[in-house]
Design a protein around this motif. Sequence first.
Motif, mmCIF file in Angstrom:
data_model
loop_
_atom_site.group_PDB
_atom_site.id
_atom_site.type_symbol
_atom_site.label_atom_id
_atom_site.label_comp_id
_atom_site.label_asym_id
_atom_site.label_seq_id
_atom_site.Cartn_x
_atom_site.Cartn_y
_atom_site.Cartn_z
ATOM 1 N N ALA A 185 9.489 -1.366 23.834
ATOM 2 C CA ALA A 185 8.762 -1.707 22.615
ATOM 3 C C ALA A 185 9.772 -1.920 21.493
ATOM 4 O O ALA A 185 10.860 -1.336 21.496
ATOM 5 N N ASP A 186 9.394 -2.773 20.525
ATOM 6 C CA ASP A 186 10.304 -3.063 19.416
ATOM 7 C C ASP A 186 10.134 -2.051 18.298
ATOM 8 O O ASP A 186 11.081 -1.758 17.572
ATOM 9 N N ALA A 187 8.908 -1.556 18.136
ATOM 10 C CA ALA A 187 8.680 -0.627 17.034
ATOM 11 C C ALA A 187 7.499 0.272 17.348
ATOM 12 O O ALA A 187 6.651 -0.051 18.186
ATOM 13 N N GLY A 188 7.443 1.422 16.660
ATOM 14 C CA GLY A 188 6.331 2.334 16.824
ATOM 15 C C GLY A 188 6.201 3.175 15.573
ATOM 16 O O GLY A 188 7.071 3.146 14.696
ATOM 17 N N LEU A 189 5.107 3.919 15.477
ATOM 18 C CA LEU A 189 4.931 4.820 14.343
ATOM 19 C C LEU A 189 4.990 6.255 14.863
ATOM 20 O O LEU A 189 4.183 6.641 15.721
ATOM 21 N N VAL A 190 5.973 7.018 14.332
ATOM 22 C CA VAL A 190 6.135 8.405 14.777
ATOM 23 C C VAL A 190 6.438 9.287 13.575
ATOM 24 O O VAL A 190 6.518 8.806 12.435
ATOM 25 N N TYR A 191 6.620 10.592 13.816
ATOM 26 C CA TYR A 191 6.957 11.507 12.733
ATOM 27 C C TYR A 191 8.456 11.421 12.409
ATOM 28 O O TYR A 191 9.277 11.125 13.285
ATOM 29 N N VAL A 192 8.790 11.729 11.178
ATOM 30 C CA VAL A 192 10.179 11.772 10.754
ATOM 31 C C VAL A 192 10.979 12.736 11.633
ATOM 32 O O VAL A 192 12.105 12.456 12.042
ATOM 33 N N THR A 193 10.356 13.867 11.946
ATOM 34 C CA THR A 193 11.066 14.875 12.753
ATOM 35 C C THR A 193 11.430 14.327 14.128
ATOM 36 O O THR A 193 12.460 14.667 14.684
ATOM 37 N N ASP A 194 10.568 13.476 14.670
ATOM 38 C CA ASP A 194 10.847 12.928 16.007
ATOM 39 C C ASP A 194 12.042 11.987 15.967
ATOM 40 O O ASP A 194 12.889 11.997 16.853
ATOM 41 N N VAL A 195 12.103 11.159 14.931
ATOM 42 C CA VAL A 195 13.237 10.245 14.805
ATOM 43 C C VAL A 195 14.522 11.057 14.684
ATOM 44 O O VAL A 195 15.540 10.757 15.291
ATOM 45 N N LYS A 196 14.436 12.128 13.917
ATOM 46 C CA LYS A 196 15.612 12.967 13.701
ATOM 47 C C LYS A 196 16.108 13.609 15.000
ATOM 48 O O LYS A 196 17.295 13.692 15.268
ATOM 49 N N SER A 197 15.151 14.039 15.835
ATOM 50 C CA SER A 197 15.551 14.735 17.060
ATOM 51 C C SER A 197 15.887 13.768 18.200
ATOM 52 O O SER A 197 16.420 14.184 19.215
ATOM 53 N N ALA A 198 15.560 12.481 18.020
ATOM 54 C CA ALA A 198 15.752 11.538 19.131
ATOM 55 C C ALA A 198 17.203 11.141 19.312
ATOM 56 O O ALA A 198 17.572 10.590 20.348
ATOM 57 N N GLY A 199 18.027 11.376 18.306
ATOM 58 C CA GLY A 199 19.442 11.071 18.462
ATOM 59 C C GLY A 199 19.780 9.625 18.177
ATOM 60 O O GLY A 199 19.166 8.998 17.303
#
Lengths: 350, 270, 257
Positions: C188-202
């Motif tokens: 996928a090119d984009a998605g909507l997630v929580y800020v915390t998830d982006v932070k933990s995804a590396g």
Amino acid sequence: MTLEARILARVGDFELDMELGLSAGELVAVLGPNGAGKTSLLRALAGLLPLSGGRVTLDGAVLEDPAQGIRVPTEQRPIGLVFQDYLLFPHLSVLENVAFGLRARGMARTPANREAGRWLDRVGLSAEGERRPASLSGGQAQRVALARVLALNPALLLLDEPMAALDASTRAEFRRDLRRHLESFRGVRLLVTHDPLEAMAMADRLVILEEGRVLQSGSPSEVTQHPRSRYVADLVGVNLFRGRASNGLITLAGGGSLTAVAGPDGDVFAVVHPRTVALYRTRPDGTPRNIWEGRAADLDLEGDRVRVRLSGLPSIVAEVTPVAVRELGLDRGDRVWIAVKATEVNVYPA
Amino acid sequence: MALLTRSRRRLQSSAPFLIVILAGAGAAFFIIPLLGLLLRTPWTSAWQQFGSAEVLAALRLSLLASVSATAIALVLGVPLAWTFARLAFPGRSVLRALTVLPMVLPPVVGGVALLLAFGRRGLVGGWLATTLGIHLPFTTAGAIIAETFVAMPFLVITVEAGLRSMDTRFEDAARTLGASRWTVLWRVTLPLVRPSLIAGAVLCWARALGEFGATITFAGNFPGTTQTMPLAVYLALESNPDAAIVLSLVLLAVSLAVLIGLRDRWLGAS
Amino acid sequence: MRARLVAALLVAIAVGLVSACGPMAPVSASQSGLNGTITVFAASSLNAAFTRIGADFEKRHPGTIVKFSFAGSSSLAAQIQQGALGDVFASADQPNMQKVIQAGLTSQMPIVIARNDLEIVVAKGNPKHVEALADLARSGLVVVLCAPAVPCGHYAAQTLQKAGVSVKPASQEADVKSVLSKVALGEADAGLVYVTDVKSAGNAVEGVAIPPALNVVAEYPIVILKDSQNRALARAFVSYILTDGRQTLARYGFTNP
């Protein structure tokens, strides 16, 4: 029509190494104990077992010759094989079973079924065409298997123990039946069996096979009169000896000697029928030229006769009447004198 | 009284007590969870749930995908089973182990593996997309691929076992009757292993119908395109547990109906 | 090489000795008199932050043990309703908290301990140049969202509605981690997630911030359960989160209420 076969084939540790020549109209039986290589022979001829050497020709056409890289695939050989347990296809009706080969060779359904129906009629099963093979009796299944193969008009017909799957009580009847059907077939016929009675009753010629090698070949009377192996001698129920003959005296390979009135010199077989072996409590006088002492190892009542297995030099089997056994007071382990007339020792070259 | 004791004794001698106990426990192990599902079903609202467009779409998609997956598994899996059963070649056991791997692999891992193979940046997925214009993730085709991947091994091992246990002399007999190898396969081998073919296809279909992990990972979840019944059940569990129970029952009823129907039709309810 | 191995062994033995001595230490070391064990049911997205906070709390109050059970909020709510025994429940949204409250399984009103903003997640380097919510409607852009049934999907729908953007997602994923992994794997090119998830995804992904006016904020309420067997410890843990725990939560990308 003739089959010329020189067969070298391996199945695991077992090696088949034999020659076989058959001509049209002849019904040949390959007779041998279980494990002799009979089924391997049929599979090799049918192309189901590849040869490692040798050559098979049928009517001059080469079916297989490993040295030349020739190997006609099974489905293209003009050979019909009736399997021991018939192997009728359980998912097809009797009629479809008989029509199978015709259909496989490109015949359309309708003419194939009509032709199959004619063959069923010929083997007396025209009413059973719609039945499943599982519901047939052994004899009926055998006739369907035969019709299935004969419908293809093969040049060579192979039968693997055709009676083995039948009830012992009905075998005699079906043997006559089978012989009648086989007589109408013009190609080369070969049947393998471990049943000597079947072989002798059906075949014009016997081929004795043991451990992958041919031991003896000839008409049934030749083979029974001149056994060349313990297997055949046991089948016929005679005593077979092997030894070196010189002027009527045969020095036996297993110890002891026998005197015969006539016969060739050199390596010979000698056959003595058990009924000609006489037994005495004391050493007899008179004519018998072969007299030796032995011990009764075993007594067996067979029909109206008692077979007495005697150990000595040589060991031999005698067949006497129960009355004689009683008069002699013979029991297991007793010492006894054995006498065989020289005229009863049948000698022929090995 | 005498009759009673005699019949009881006969029962004991024909079926060891321990076996009966364990068999009973085994049956209960399957039945009690189903019973729980049935007893907790909100029957009054069940009918409304059942008729909803989303449930019908999921059901339709589930049937389409599982039947398609079974068809693909038959076309590819039967030749594979035949190869394993009849051809000896180096590396056969390794290849066989690899093809049945999806049976033990967690389906979600299978889904990731499929993404790495057929995804946009996957080993062959990129090529599929650029040259053939085929996109598998987020499509119904992707859901079918995921179900096939997980379910096909059930077909392969069942059919292979059938082929191995069949008497190959029937094939010999057919060849001596002039049948080519192809004819032998179609007219003798496959009909003779028909019970295994049917059992394998049914197992494969049932597994495909219940597939969840690989599908949601590889194909995603969108109503009407990739949301099969198990996915719908899982998501309904998040928001509306009653609906989840009803959906599960629908799935259960459909599979039971098909399995019982097949059994009567082909396996002979004896 | 061998010297280093020996050193490592010595260290290992020393550590083993020290930890083996641990239980010998006086049990009532805690000045506050707290001891025993509590079980905390917490939403998956709290996993990293709460594990850290739990460890800090245990260090502060020796003799206490804080056990966690992390899962999706709705699963946890269902477990609690089915009688799972625990002391504290921290949900990632209000509706699941409401379920537990309405079932009469809580002893007080819940307190919001943290908030989580939504963010657009894209591949590292933002190759498709997604700058705003409106870009998600672009044709040819593969967008994945959470299913409406789960909180992140619910919030995503609200945000998009606020922005007046109509998005046709390729997939409605079962949870926020699946959205993240679809973007991380390049499906996928984009998605909507929580800020915390982006932070933990590396490193595989990066976030594109959504203006506060359009953002929908997820609230994380916490509550002490009625059947708690160690109410004192549960209360101490909750107040620890509201004081010292805040910094830790912020470090993992949560905002303070």
